[in-house]
Design a protein around this motif. Structure first.
Motif, PDB file in Angstrom:
ATOM      1  N   MET A  76       0.854  -1.179   0.000  1.00 57.01           N
ATOM      2  CA  MET A  76       0.000   0.000   0.000  1.00 57.01           C
ATOM      3  C   MET A  76       0.894   1.234   0.000  1.00 57.01           C
ATOM      4  SD  MET A  76      -2.669   1.356   2.935  1.00 57.01           S
ATOM      5  CE  MET A  76      -3.889   0.077   2.647  1.00 57.01           C
ATOM      6  N   LEU A  77       0.620   2.155  -0.911  1.00 56.61           N
ATOM      7  CA  LEU A  77       1.347   3.417  -0.996  1.00 56.61           C
ATOM      8  C   LEU A  77       0.349   4.548  -0.823  1.00 56.61           C
ATOM      9  CD1 LEU A  77       3.939   5.094  -1.635  1.00 56.61           C
ATOM     10  CD2 LEU A  77       3.258   4.944  -4.053  1.00 56.61           C
ATOM     11  N   VAL A  78       0.590   5.401   0.170  1.00 56.71           N
ATOM     12  CA  VAL A  78      -0.270   6.562   0.434  1.00 56.71           C
ATOM     13  C   VAL A  78       0.500   7.818   0.058  1.00 56.71           C
ATOM     14  CG1 VAL A  78      -1.502   7.875   2.189  1.00 56.71           C
ATOM     15  CG2 VAL A  78      -1.469   5.366   2.300  1.00 56.71           C
ATOM     16  N   LEU A  79      -0.089   8.622  -0.810  1.00 55.78           N
ATOM     17  CA  LEU A  79       0.502   9.892  -1.224  1.00 55.78           C
ATOM     18  C   LEU A  79      -0.455  11.003  -0.806  1.00 55.78           C
ATOM     19  CD1 LEU A  79       1.732   8.859  -4.792  1.00 55.78           C
ATOM     20  CD2 LEU A  79       3.071   8.948  -2.676  1.00 55.78           C
ATOM     21  N   PHE A  80      -0.036  11.791   0.165  1.00 57.44           N
ATOM     22  CA  PHE A  80      -0.898  12.827   0.717  1.00 57.44           C
ATOM     23  C   PHE A  80      -1.075  13.963  -0.281  1.00 57.44           C
ATOM     24  CE2 PHE A  80       1.485  10.775   4.169  1.00 57.44           C
ATOM     25  CZ  PHE A  80       0.431  10.202   4.859  1.00 57.44           C
ATOM     26  N   ARG A  81      -2.280  14.526  -0.329  1.00 55.06           N
ATOM     27  CA  ARG A  81      -2.593  15.559  -1.308  1.00 55.06           C
ATOM     28  C   ARG A  81      -2.810  16.943  -0.716  1.00 55.06           C
ATOM     29  NH1 ARG A  81      -0.244  13.564  -5.335  1.00 55.06           N
ATOM     30  NH2 ARG A  81      -1.368  12.208  -6.771  1.00 55.06           N
ATOM     31  N   MET A  82      -3.211  17.027   0.546  1.00 56.51           N
ATOM     32  CA  MET A  82      -3.549  18.324   1.126  1.00 56.51           C
ATOM     33  C   MET A  82      -2.416  18.917   1.944  1.00 56.51           C
ATOM     34  SD  MET A  82      -7.517  17.894   2.310  1.00 56.51           S
ATOM     35  CE  MET A  82      -8.833  17.754   1.094  1.00 56.51           C
ATOM     36  N   ASP A  83      -1.524  18.078   2.433  1.00 59.34           N
ATOM     37  CA  ASP A  83      -0.375  18.523   3.210  1.00 59.34           C
ATOM     38  C   ASP A  83       0.663  17.416   3.169  1.00 59.34           C
ATOM     39  OD1 ASP A  83      -1.437  16.639   5.271  1.00 59.34           O
ATOM     40  OD2 ASP A  83      -2.873  18.251   5.574  1.00 59.34           O
ATOM     41  N   ASN A  84       1.862  17.699   3.638  1.00 56.70           N
ATOM     42  CA  ASN A  84       2.945  16.711   3.583  1.00 56.70           C
ATOM     43  C   ASN A  84       3.093  16.123   2.187  1.00 56.70           C
ATOM     44  OD1 ASN A  84       4.191  16.298   6.361  1.00 56.70           O
ATOM     45  ND2 ASN A  84       2.004  16.223   6.836  1.00 56.70           N
ATOM     46  N   THR A  85       3.015  17.001   1.208  1.00 52.87           N
ATOM     47  CA  THR A  85       3.080  16.547  -0.184  1.00 52.87           C
ATOM     48  C   THR A  85       4.502  16.191  -0.614  1.00 52.87           C
ATOM     49  OG1 THR A  85       3.212  18.864  -0.901  1.00 52.87           O
ATOM     50  CG2 THR A  85       1.028  17.838  -0.867  1.00 52.87           C
ATOM     51  N   HIS A  86       5.452  16.286   0.287  1.00 52.17           N
ATOM     52  CA  HIS A  86       6.829  15.881  -0.011  1.00 52.17           C
ATOM     53  C   HIS A  86       7.061  14.400   0.277  1.00 52.17           C
ATOM     54  CE1 HIS A  86       6.737  16.422   4.299  1.00 52.17           C
ATOM     55  NE2 HIS A  86       7.911  15.823   4.411  1.00 52.17           N
ATOM     56  N   LEU A  87       6.114  13.749   0.966  1.00 56.27           N
ATOM     57  CA  LEU A  87       6.381  12.373   1.388  1.00 56.27           C
ATOM     58  C   LEU A  87       5.225  11.445   1.064  1.00 56.27           C
ATOM     59  CD1 LEU A  87       4.631  11.728   4.155  1.00 56.27           C
ATOM     60  CD2 LEU A  87       6.440  12.990   5.258  1.00 56.27           C
ATOM     61  N   GLY A  88       5.507  10.158   1.236  1.00 54.59           N
ATOM     62  CA  GLY A  88       4.497   9.126   1.113  1.00 54.59           C
ATOM     63  C   GLY A  88       4.673   8.118   2.225  1.00 54.59           C
ATOM     64  N   GLU A  89       3.678   7.268   2.373  1.00 51.02           N
ATOM     65  CA  GLU A  89       3.731   6.216   3.387  1.00 51.02           C
ATOM     66  C   GLU A  89       3.568   4.876   2.687  1.00 51.02           C
ATOM     67  OE1 GLU A  89       1.558   4.999   7.615  1.00 51.02           O
ATOM     68  OE2 GLU A  89       0.984   6.830   6.550  1.00 51.02           O
TER      69      GLU A  89
END
Length: 336
Positions: free
Chosen positions: A74-87
């Motif tokens: 599972m890869l989570v890419l944040f869109r509203m904040d922390n757009t520099h990272l993923g989980e």
């Protein structure tokens, strides 16, 4: 040492229920050795995972060998904040470990994160209290360094609640003009602005160690979208908020439980603003939320939470309630 195999990876279309179920089955098998059975039941995942979201992009991947799904990610890419990272999270079926499947999935997730402009990935891996685990070793071999550590704790809710009377006395002695409000699922309209203000400050007030998580911005639209998504997935959320003498919210905790599987719940977050500490508000809101959950779902057997070792006040609160440590959660990070 098992012989390495060539696994192929591909992205899961969440509307493909057969492939989604295979993804889910791998995750369930891969987490079966954890001390807590925290993997969501299928009735929850089949509804929650395909939901459309505006706050993040959710990529599900599988690894296959000869047509059999043997790994999931599972890869989570944040869109509203922390757009520099993923989980990122990776699971491999126990019968197919140490053959390169996890490495193939992780590489595929890292490639997708880079393509989306991310420079950092974070993950959580679990390990016994006094030892390393396959997950912690896998993370280290692939360049993920420890950024923060937490203790995962469990509470036997029905057995513990009857003994909380003395804790009420402890709160009453110092709470002064503060009080607690409790609601379920939907934040009252009159509390939306205050609650969003608390959520704005959350990541700045809880111990994060070296994790490169930056404060998030909350407004009514974001809050309501999350509440509607949770309701559609069958999730019960109980919020207990501390109210200061001036009438504004100054702290909160929340509990989350999936109605299709009411056996266990988890704590989302707990915070009291620094300027309002010293009144046992953390203990007060946790007592209120846990009792309300037990009223609504008497079949809830246990509650899971996690706390950083450096968070002494919250560790003390959880110990008073009856939580016991069962494993470690290692928050790891990699610059990609």
């Amino acid at each position: 040492m098992p012989t390495p195999v060539r696994a192929t990876t591909r992205v899961v279309d969440p509307s493909d229920e057969g492939l989604l179920r295979a993804w889910w089955e791998v995750g369930r098998a891969a987490t079966a050795d954890r001390p807590l059975d925290s993997w969501p039941v299928w009735e929850v995942s089949r509804v929650a995972l395909p939901q459309a979201r505006t706050d993040l992009r959710l990529d599900l991947l599988v690894a296959e060998v000869d047509g059999e799904v043997v790994g999931a990610a599972m890869l989570v890419l944040f869109r509203m904040d922390n757009t520099h990272l993923g989980e990122v999270d990776v699971w491999v079926h126990p019968d197919h470990r140490r053959r390169g499947t996890g490495s193939a999935l992780l590489a595929a997730c890292e490639d997708r994160a880079r393509a989306d402009g991310r420079d950092t990935l974070i993950s959580s891996v679990y390990a016994p209290m006094e030892a390393d685990s396959l997950g912690s070793g896998f993370a280290a071999r692939h360049g993920y360094v420890l950024a923060s550590g937490e203790l995962v704790k469990a509470l036997d809710l029905p057995a513990s609640a009857p003994g909380w009377g003395p804790l009420d006395d402890e709160v009453a002695a110092v709470i002064d003009g503060y009080r607690v409000e409790v609601w379920e699922d939907r934040t009252p309209d009159v509390r939306v602005d205050d609650f969003c203000a608390l959520l704005d400050r959350l990541l700045g007030e809880i111990p994060l160690g070296e994790l490169d998580l930056r404060p998030a911005r909350w407004d009514e639209a974001r809050l309501r979208e999350g509440e509607e998504r949770a309701a559609a997935a069958g999730r019960l959320q109980v919020v207990a908020a501390a109210v200061a003498p001036d009438g504004h919210l100054c702290g909160f905790t929340d509990l989350r439980l999936h109605r299709p599987d009411p056996r266990h719940a988890s704590v989302g977050a707990t915070m009291v603003l620094p300027e309002h500490r010293g009144h046992r508000l953390g203990l007060a809101v946790k007592l209120a939320s846990h009792r309300r959950l037990l009223e609504l779902e008497p079949g809830c057997h246990w509650v899971e939470t996690s706390n950083a070792g450096m968070n002494a006040p919250m560790n003390a609160v959880n110990q008073k309630l009856g939580y016991r440590s069962v494993e470690r959660c290692l928050d790891v990070q990699k610059r990609i």
